[in-house]
Design an enzyme around this catalytic site. Structure first.
Site: not given
Length: 317
Positions: A112, A238, A268
């Protein structure tokens, strides 16, 4: 030399999967998912789409937005944990699909945090004069590795892709500073199981790490840039979990209205998360030429990184 982002493009799959979908077969609820994660829906790519397909559309859009020719691109760097194959890389597949010159192309795996790692890498190639325009991509099809029968992870992830062109920009714009690193001792908390090929996560440990690291590296990056928190126009973390994001925002001292929140609509999306949010805020008119931004991420590895920049270029409106 100042280096920054010249153009951006995204691809968001059409299929919307709401929390109610998971209520139908898992022991969970829309209320619980919303409260614990901030997610209301996410996008799932079609079965016949892979990561390179998602990335290709995002790249075409980014090249068009940057108003450059494909012949001007010197390198392709892709951030992904869900490539079509172990090899060839998604980057080399994009080089071919886009009809680019035989430029160097590579994938980088920082989960990520991958988009931030790629921006930092691209900046170095531009500053040394080895490249002039680098195509940087964050793309994931996390539905390939998410265990959709595990209520702790199935609800979290979505698919998507985003791409930017990193180039020299005018004085007063571009990347100001970054802070990055890794803690490999935490790799056991977020990984793909070799036997099943599916993602496994110790949510409690990842949460603890993220809450600590996101705020710390954001603050360090801002301080390195010679700025104060109150000077930041938009904070783009994020999009993993709204509680983690809020913790980082509070640590940085940024008001709620200055934090980008797209986790509610996309879930996500790992390496695609930050650039998808960047694009969303640009579309909403919340980021303008000269806006001061902070990107921050964390991910499997465990990796982390933050970047402070001034958006735009002298000629960009």
């Amino acid at each position: 030399m100042n280096v920054g982002i010249k153009g951006i493009g995204v691809y968001i799959p059409e299929k919307i999967v709401t929390n109610e979908h998971f209520e139908s077969y898992l022991d969970t609820s829309d209320e619980w998912i919303s409260q614990m994660t901030g997610i209301k829906e996410r996008r799932f790519a079609r079965a016949d789409q892979d990561v390179s397909d998602l990335a290709y559309i995002a790249c075409e859009n980014a090249i068009k937005n940057a108003k450059i020719n494909k012949e001007d691109i010197d390198m392709v760097i892709v951030a992904t944990a869900t490539g079509d194959h172990k090899f060839p890389s998604v980057a080399t597949m994009l080089q071919d699909k886009l009809g680019l010159r035989n430029v160097p192309a590579m994938d980088q795996l920082a989960a990520c945090t991958g988009f931030i790692y790629n921006l930092i890498t691209a900046e170095q190639f531009i500053k040394t004069g080895l490249c002039k325009n680098i195509l940087v991509v964050g793309a994931e099809k996390l539905t390939k590795i998410a265990n959709l029968n595990d209520r702790n992870t199935a609800i979290l992830f979505g698919d998507g892709a985003a791409a930017v062109i990193v180039s020299e920009v005018a004085e007063g714009y571009g990347f100001l500073s970054h802070e990055w690193g890794s803690d490999g001792s935490g790799g056991k908390y977020l990984f793909d199981n070799k036997e099943t090929g599916l993602l496994e996560m110790n949510g409690r440990e990842v949460f603890k790490f993220a809450v600590r690291i996101m705020g710390d590296v954001s603050l360090k990056s801002v301080e390195k840039a010679g700025l104060k928190s109150e000077e930041i126009d938009m904070f783009i973390p994020h999009q993993a979990n709204i509680r983690i994001m809020e913790s980082a925002r509070e640590r940085l001292g940024i008001p709620p209205e200055k934090m980008s929140v797209t986790v509610d609509r996309y879930g996500n999306t790992s390496a695609a998360s930050i650039p998808l949010s960047l694009f969303h805020e640009l579309e909403q008119g919340k980021i303008k030429n000269g806006s001061k931004l902070v990107f921050v991420g964390f991910g499997g590895g465990l990796t982390y990184g933050a970047m402070t920049l001034i958006w735009g270029d002298k000629e960009r409106k």
